[in-house]
Write a protein that holds these residues in place. Sequence first.
Motif, PDB file in Angstrom:
ATOM      1  N   HIS A 104     -20.617  16.442  11.962  1.00 52.55           N
ATOM      2  CA  HIS A 104     -19.147  17.182  12.101  1.00 52.55           C
ATOM      3  C   HIS A 104     -18.690  17.163  10.653  1.00 52.55           C
ATOM      4  O   HIS A 104     -17.928  17.640  10.412  1.00 52.55           O
ATOM      5  N   ASN A 105     -19.047  15.846  10.662  1.00 53.99           N
ATOM      6  CA  ASN A 105     -17.855  15.193   9.335  1.00 53.99           C
ATOM      7  C   ASN A 105     -18.636  16.303   8.035  1.00 53.99           C
ATOM      8  O   ASN A 105     -18.191  17.331   7.162  1.00 53.99           O
ATOM      9  N   TYR A 106     -19.821  16.600   8.116  1.00 56.83           N
ATOM     10  CA  TYR A 106     -20.691  17.293   7.367  1.00 56.83           C
ATOM     11  C   TYR A 106     -20.909  18.552   7.597  1.00 56.83           C
ATOM     12  O   TYR A 106     -20.126  19.712   6.387  1.00 56.83           O
ATOM     13  N   LEU A 107     -20.412  19.665   9.016  1.00 57.26           N
ATOM     14  CA  LEU A 107     -20.030  20.367   9.128  1.00 57.26           C
ATOM     15  C   LEU A 107     -18.950  21.397   9.063  1.00 57.26           C
ATOM     16  O   LEU A 107     -18.309  22.153   8.272  1.00 57.26           O
ATOM     17  N   LYS A 108     -17.918  20.765   8.897  1.00 51.69           N
ATOM     18  CA  LYS A 108     -16.182  20.773   8.682  1.00 51.69           C
ATOM     19  C   LYS A 108     -16.337  21.596   7.801  1.00 51.69           C
ATOM     20  O   LYS A 108     -15.442  22.721   7.395  1.00 51.69           O
ATOM     21  N   PRO A 109     -16.440  21.408   6.187  1.00 53.16           N
ATOM     22  CA  PRO A 109     -16.115  21.881   4.872  1.00 53.16           C
ATOM     23  C   PRO A 109     -16.793  22.967   4.669  1.00 53.16           C
ATOM     24  O   PRO A 109     -15.959  23.232   3.825  1.00 53.16           O
ATOM     25  N   MET A 110     -17.095  23.223   5.467  1.00 50.92           N
ATOM     26  CA  MET A 110     -17.939  25.108   5.600  1.00 50.92           C
ATOM     27  C   MET A 110     -17.089  25.437   5.546  1.00 50.92           C
ATOM     28  O   MET A 110     -17.208  26.712   5.114  1.00 50.92           O
ATOM     29  N   MET A 111     -15.862  25.293   6.461  1.00 47.44           N
ATOM     30  CA  MET A 111     -15.059  26.461   6.881  1.00 47.44           C
ATOM     31  C   MET A 111     -14.288  27.114   5.818  1.00 47.44           C
ATOM     32  O   MET A 111     -14.267  28.269   5.823  1.00 47.44           O
ATOM     33  N   PRO A 112     -14.001  26.525   5.222  1.00 51.43           N
ATOM     34  CA  PRO A 112     -13.135  26.698   3.728  1.00 51.43           C
ATOM     35  C   PRO A 112     -13.997  27.729   2.604  1.00 51.43           C
ATOM     36  O   PRO A 112     -13.949  28.980   2.456  1.00 51.43           O
ATOM     37  N   ILE A 113     -15.149  27.138   2.914  1.00 49.75           N
ATOM     38  CA  ILE A 113     -16.271  28.028   2.159  1.00 49.75           C
ATOM     39  C   ILE A 113     -16.843  29.344   2.644  1.00 49.75           C
ATOM     40  O   ILE A 113     -16.571  29.807   1.544  1.00 49.75           O
ATOM     41  N   PHE A 114     -16.443  28.924   3.719  1.00 50.17           N
ATOM     42  CA  PHE A 114     -16.916  30.945   4.311  1.00 50.17           C
ATOM     43  C   PHE A 114     -15.522  32.051   4.042  1.00 50.17           C
ATOM     44  O   PHE A 114     -15.877  32.692   3.593  1.00 50.17           O
ATOM     45  N   GLU A 115     -14.126  30.942   3.762  1.00 55.80           N
ATOM     46  CA  GLU A 115     -13.351  32.479   3.485  1.00 55.80           C
ATOM     47  C   GLU A 115     -13.900  32.548   2.861  1.00 55.80           C
ATOM     48  O   GLU A 115     -13.240  33.529   1.961  1.00 55.80           O
ATOM     49  N   GLY A 116     -13.434  32.142   1.447  1.00 60.40           N
ATOM     50  CA  GLY A 116     -13.422  32.009   0.590  1.00 60.40           C
ATOM     51  C   GLY A 116     -14.825  33.030  -0.165  1.00 60.40           C
ATOM     52  O   GLY A 116     -15.108  33.556  -1.012  1.00 60.40           O
ATOM     53  N   LEU A 117     -15.951  33.216   0.634  1.00 63.65           N
ATOM     54  CA  LEU A 117     -17.112  34.140   0.495  1.00 63.65           C
ATOM     55  C   LEU A 117     -16.316  35.272   0.930  1.00 63.65           C
ATOM     56  O   LEU A 117     -17.323  36.144  -0.089  1.00 63.65           O
ATOM     57  N   GLU A 118     -15.346  35.647   1.317  1.00 66.73           N
ATOM     58  CA  GLU A 118     -15.217  36.947   1.793  1.00 66.73           C
ATOM     59  C   GLU A 118     -13.625  37.540   1.507  1.00 66.73           C
ATOM     60  O   GLU A 118     -12.467  37.648   1.883  1.00 66.73           O
ATOM     61  N   SER A 119     -13.438  36.296   0.075  1.00 70.46           N
ATOM     62  CA  SER A 119     -11.636  36.898  -0.753  1.00 70.46           C
ATOM     63  C   SER A 119     -11.334  38.266  -1.189  1.00 70.46           C
ATOM     64  O   SER A 119     -10.729  37.922  -0.767  1.00 70.46           O
ATOM     65  N   GLY A 120     -12.513  39.131  -1.434  1.00 70.59           N
ATOM     66  CA  GLY A 120     -12.272  40.294  -2.158  1.00 70.59           C
ATOM     67  C   GLY A 120     -12.151  39.757  -4.071  1.00 70.59           C
ATOM     68  O   GLY A 120     -12.302  41.184  -4.741  1.00 70.59           O
ATOM     69  N   ASN A 121     -12.465  38.920  -3.966  1.00 74.32           N
ATOM     70  CA  ASN A 121     -12.354  38.436  -5.259  1.00 74.32           C
ATOM     71  C   ASN A 121     -13.829  37.307  -5.766  1.00 74.32           C
ATOM     72  O   ASN A 121     -14.222  36.837  -5.536  1.00 74.32           O
ATOM     73  N   LEU A 122     -14.265  38.786  -6.867  1.00 73.70           N
ATOM     74  CA  LEU A 122     -15.614  38.563  -6.913  1.00 73.70           C
ATOM     75  C   LEU A 122     -15.687  37.132  -7.800  1.00 73.70           C
ATOM     76  O   LEU A 122     -16.817  36.197  -7.271  1.00 73.70           O
ATOM     77  N   GLU A 123     -15.406  36.647  -8.958  1.00 76.52           N
ATOM     78  CA  GLU A 123     -14.602  35.453  -9.081  1.00 76.52           C
ATOM     79  C   GLU A 123     -14.780  33.920  -7.792  1.00 76.52           C
ATOM     80  O   GLU A 123     -15.514  33.006  -8.061  1.00 76.52           O
ATOM     81  N   ILE A 124     -13.393  34.557  -6.795  1.00 77.35           N
ATOM     82  CA  ILE A 124     -13.717  33.319  -5.587  1.00 77.35           C
ATOM     83  C   ILE A 124     -14.947  33.243  -5.045  1.00 77.35           C
ATOM     84  O   ILE A 124     -15.530  32.152  -4.990  1.00 77.35           O
ATOM     85  N   CYS A 125     -15.377  34.661  -4.588  1.00 79.21           N
ATOM     86  CA  CYS A 125     -16.452  34.271  -3.899  1.00 79.21           C
ATOM     87  C   CYS A 125     -18.253  34.111  -4.754  1.00 79.21           C
ATOM     88  O   CYS A 125     -18.601  32.931  -4.450  1.00 79.21           O
TER      89      CYS A 125
END
Length: 144
Positions: A104-125
């Motif tokens: 769970h400590n490994y998986l939890k940090p993925m959640m904000p990364i998921f959000e960044g993948l759909e940010s709408g900003n290509l550089e953030i993606c």
Amino acid sequence: MMIKQNILLLITVVTLLTACNSENKKEIDVKSIKIEGVRLDNTKLWQTNIETTQGIKKMQQIMHSFSDRKNVAAYATLKNELETEFTTIFQKCTMKGEAHNQLHNYLKPMMPIFEGLESGNLEICKANFKTMEKHLAGYANYFK
């Protein structure tokens, strides 16, 4: 004189090809990846259930096959595919104890990364893509 120009041209072309090739195929140094908040079982890897390892490998395959890196909308689709596997890992988790906690400590940090993948900003993606790629590669440093 013509031979010197040809040699110089050849050296220039080889240098450019080598630089371009290494730019596109950077290998991730897996051993150097440290995931904050995750630790080993003393000096050993944590044992996971097969479904977890298969889910991580599937996520790595999804990342590896992603090629539409200049299309912001494609990153949102990528995020959805990754989240589907992520959810499956949680649903099929049979782990207990400290191994479960470390997963769970490994998986939890993925959640904000998921959000960044759909940010709408290509550089953030793109930045979040690289972060996810590195994070997934780090799995092998803590789990088997």
